[in-house]
Motif scaffolding. Structure first.
Motif, PDB file in Angstrom:
ATOM      1  N   TYR A 155       0.811  -1.220   0.000  1.00 37.93           N
ATOM      2  CA  TYR A 155       0.000   0.000   0.000  1.00 37.93           C
ATOM      3  C   TYR A 155       0.848   1.275   0.000  1.00 37.93           C
ATOM      4  O   TYR A 155       0.549   2.230  -0.719  1.00 37.93           O
ATOM      5  CB  TYR A 155      -0.940  -0.014   1.198  1.00 37.93           C
ATOM      6  N   SER A 273     -14.071   1.251   9.688  1.00 35.36           N
ATOM      7  CA  SER A 273     -14.278   1.621   8.284  1.00 35.36           C
ATOM      8  C   SER A 273     -12.940   1.598   7.556  1.00 35.36           C
ATOM      9  O   SER A 273     -11.871   1.519   8.187  1.00 35.36           O
ATOM     10  CB  SER A 273     -14.901   3.018   8.184  1.00 35.36           C
ATOM     11  N   ALA A 274     -13.036   1.698   6.240  1.00 38.38           N
ATOM     12  CA  ALA A 274     -11.812   1.709   5.440  1.00 38.38           C
ATOM     13  C   ALA A 274     -10.939   2.918   5.771  1.00 38.38           C
ATOM     14  O   ALA A 274      -9.711   2.823   5.840  1.00 38.38           O
ATOM     15  CB  ALA A 274     -12.172   1.712   3.955  1.00 38.38           C
ATOM     16  N   LYS A 275     -11.575   4.067   6.004  1.00 37.30           N
ATOM     17  CA  LYS A 275     -10.812   5.280   6.305  1.00 37.30           C
ATOM     18  C   LYS A 275     -10.122   5.181   7.666  1.00 37.30           C
ATOM     19  O   LYS A 275      -9.007   5.686   7.844  1.00 37.30           O
ATOM     20  CB  LYS A 275     -11.721   6.512   6.260  1.00 37.30           C
ATOM     21  N   LEU A 277      -9.063   2.366   9.041  1.00 34.63           N
ATOM     22  CA  LEU A 277      -7.943   1.448   8.851  1.00 34.63           C
ATOM     23  C   LEU A 277      -6.764   2.189   8.208  1.00 34.63           C
ATOM     24  O   LEU A 277      -5.617   2.053   8.642  1.00 34.63           O
ATOM     25  CB  LEU A 277      -8.363   0.272   7.969  1.00 34.63           C
ATOM     26  N   TYR A 278      -7.074   2.977   7.177  1.00 30.65           N
ATOM     27  CA  TYR A 278      -6.021   3.748   6.512  1.00 30.65           C
ATOM     28  C   TYR A 278      -5.363   4.718   7.491  1.00 30.65           C
ATOM     29  O   TYR A 278      -4.124   4.806   7.556  1.00 30.65           O
ATOM     30  CB  TYR A 278      -6.616   4.520   5.329  1.00 30.65           C
ATOM     31  N   THR A 377      -6.534   3.200   0.185  1.00 27.57           N
ATOM     32  CA  THR A 377      -7.526   2.837   1.195  1.00 27.57           C
ATOM     33  C   THR A 377      -8.390   1.666   0.732  1.00 27.57           C
ATOM     34  O   THR A 377      -8.653   0.723   1.507  1.00 27.57           O
ATOM     35  CB  THR A 377      -8.419   4.051   1.513  1.00 27.57           C
ATOM     36  N   ALA A 378      -8.821   1.702  -0.512  1.00 27.56           N
ATOM     37  CA  ALA A 378      -9.681   0.634  -1.033  1.00 27.56           C
ATOM     38  C   ALA A 378      -8.952  -0.707  -1.049  1.00 27.56           C
ATOM     39  O   ALA A 378      -9.504  -1.738  -0.637  1.00 27.56           O
ATOM     40  CB  ALA A 378     -10.162   0.998  -2.435  1.00 27.56           C
ATOM     41  N   TRP A 381      -8.453  -1.982   2.605  1.00 32.49           N
ATOM     42  CA  TRP A 381      -9.688  -2.452   3.236  1.00 32.49           C
ATOM     43  C   TRP A 381     -10.146  -3.776   2.634  1.00 32.49           C
ATOM     44  O   TRP A 381     -10.612  -4.667   3.353  1.00 32.49           O
ATOM     45  CB  TRP A 381     -10.776  -1.399   3.082  1.00 32.49           C
ATOM     46  N   ASN A 382      -9.991  -3.914   1.332  1.00 30.40           N
ATOM     47  CA  ASN A 382     -10.376  -5.160   0.669  1.00 30.40           C
ATOM     48  C   ASN A 382      -9.570  -6.340   1.207  1.00 30.40           C
ATOM     49  O   ASN A 382     -10.119  -7.406   1.499  1.00 30.40           O
ATOM     50  CB  ASN A 382     -10.184  -5.026  -0.835  1.00 30.40           C
ATOM     51  N   TRP A 391      -3.492  -5.931  11.191  1.00 28.93           N
ATOM     52  CA  TRP A 391      -3.762  -4.520  10.908  1.00 28.93           C
ATOM     53  C   TRP A 391      -2.966  -3.620  11.817  1.00 28.93           C
ATOM     54  O   TRP A 391      -2.888  -2.405  11.613  1.00 28.93           O
ATOM     55  CB  TRP A 391      -5.237  -4.232  11.071  1.00 28.93           C
TER      56      TRP A 391
END
Length: 391
Positions: A155, A273-275, A277-278, A377-378, A381-382, A391
């Motif tokens: 990432y 949420s994905a955000k 996690l990012y 981010t996508a 999260w995937n 994580w």
């Protein structure tokens, strides 16, 4: 009458000698203790055990000697009849590494205040002149700290470092104090710094007033070619915090989403949420610069106070401290301060001064930077949802 003239001349000589003796007593003030002084103090220090040397010189012996050799071989400093380069450097390190007063160093090394001040400034200039060599952009390849972690790779594979500000107490004239007073009411200078994930500084820009926003300082550096900010390789970027604008070459966290490590603890551990996690992984990587600041300030406590020097000297001390920091990191991987901070995280609390300048945020086009952040981010999260990656 001739006899009277001779007698008066002798009295004048006695008075002059007495005055000279008194002056030496006042300036040197020799101690009655048995502690070694002058060059004897340094000789005993360098022959003492490693812990004593580290405490006084803020580095290991071989690292100290290596720095002395660099300064000697390149002609940046020279031995004087009374003070060798080793003693000159030791005087400088005692001052910045313990925030010692000139009077204390006079007593310890048995030199006049003028001699101490002269060698301090000579060493400061010499070490500052090494900044172009010691503060450099790392190789463009993916850093090992990212490459070897499933949490960060692939990432952040194009990330080359972290940028943040460090506010250091400043001593400034009364006419300038309003500009240097930050939102907490403290007189500070705003120091912009960039570092690698190996905790080495890439770029340091001290001297901005404490009231200046971080994004404003960064923009001023980027707009001024004389500041020699290292060019960002194509496709690469730095991580920045919420005090900066998300733009090409500088990727920030998502605003309005928890973005500090202390916010992900206890019942709030897992991202929702994905955000989130990012932002958590972004903060984990960004903690490298907080570690660098922590090591720097612990090694050189003069940076925690406002030293009574001219402001340009205060600025130069910051640069010199970063140069020595990098020298130690390169020469001694097991340095005790770096070793103590490995595997830990440094608390990064929200700062009132860390708010992006709204005018800059409006002016800067950040579409491509936002698209990059969204794609990272996508993908993250995937993988997190489907593979339950660490994580």
């Amino acid at each position: 009458m001739d006899d009277v003239d001779i007698e008066l001349d002798e009295l004048e000589l006695v008075a002059a000698a007495a005055g000279y003796h008194y002056y030496n007593c006042i300036t040197r003030q020799p101690s009655r203790s048995s502690t070694p002084k002058g060059s004897g103090f340094l000789s005993e220090l360098l022959s003492a055990n490693d812990d004593v040397c580290r405490e006084m010189l803020r580095m290991d012996k071989h690292v100290f000697h290596k720095l002395c050799n660099i300064l000697r071989q390149r002609g940046m400093l020279r031995d004087t009849p009374g003070v060798m380069i080793e003693e000159q450097l030791a005087i400088f390190l005692n001052i910045v590494g313990h925030n010692e007063r000139n009077r204390v160093i006079q007593e310890r090394y048995q030199h006049s205040g003028e001699t101490i001040s002269r060698h301090f400034n000579n060493v400061l200039r010499a070490i500052k002149s090494l900044s172009r060599e010691f503060l450099q952009l790392p190789p463009v390849s993916t850093p090992l700290q990212i490459l070897e972690s499933n949490r960060f790779y692939p990432y952040f594979e194009d990330c080359i470092g972290v940028i943040d500000s460090m506010r250091i107490p400043a001593h400034v004239p009364a006419k300038d104090q309003s500009r240097f007073r930050n939102k907490k009411g403290i007189l500070t200078q705003n120091v912009l710094a960039a570092c690698t994930f190996d905790l080495q500084f890439i770029f340091v820009y001290p001297g901005w007033e404490g009231s200046a926003s971080d994004s404003r300082v960064l923009r001023a550096v980027l707009d001024d070619p004389d500041q020699n900010f290292p060019p960002i390789p194509e496709g690469k970027y730095y991580l920045v915090d919420t005090g900066y604008v998300n733009m090409d070459g500088f990727i920030a966290p998502f605003p309005g989403i928890r973005c500090h490590l202390h916010e992900y603890r206890g019942a709030n551990l897992l991202p929702r949420s994905a955000k989130e996690l990012y932002n958590h992984r972004h903060a984990s990587l960004r903690n490298a610069i907080q570690k660098s600041f922590e090591v720097l300030k612990t090694r050189f406590p003069i940076l925690k106070l406002a030293p009574q020097y001219a402001f340009n000297t205060q600025r130069d001390i910051v640069i010199a401290a970063c140069v020595i920091h990098n020298h130690i990191r390169r020469e001694e991987r097991n340095d005790w301060l770096f070793k103590d901070i490995e595997g830990t995280s440094v608390e990064e609390l929200p700062d009132l001064d860390d708010q992006p300048d709204p005018q800059l945020a409006f002016q800067i086009q950040e579409q491509s930077a936002s698209a990059l952040r969204d794609s990272i981010t996508a993908a993250m999260w995937n993988d997190f949802i489907n593979k339950w990656d660490a994580w």
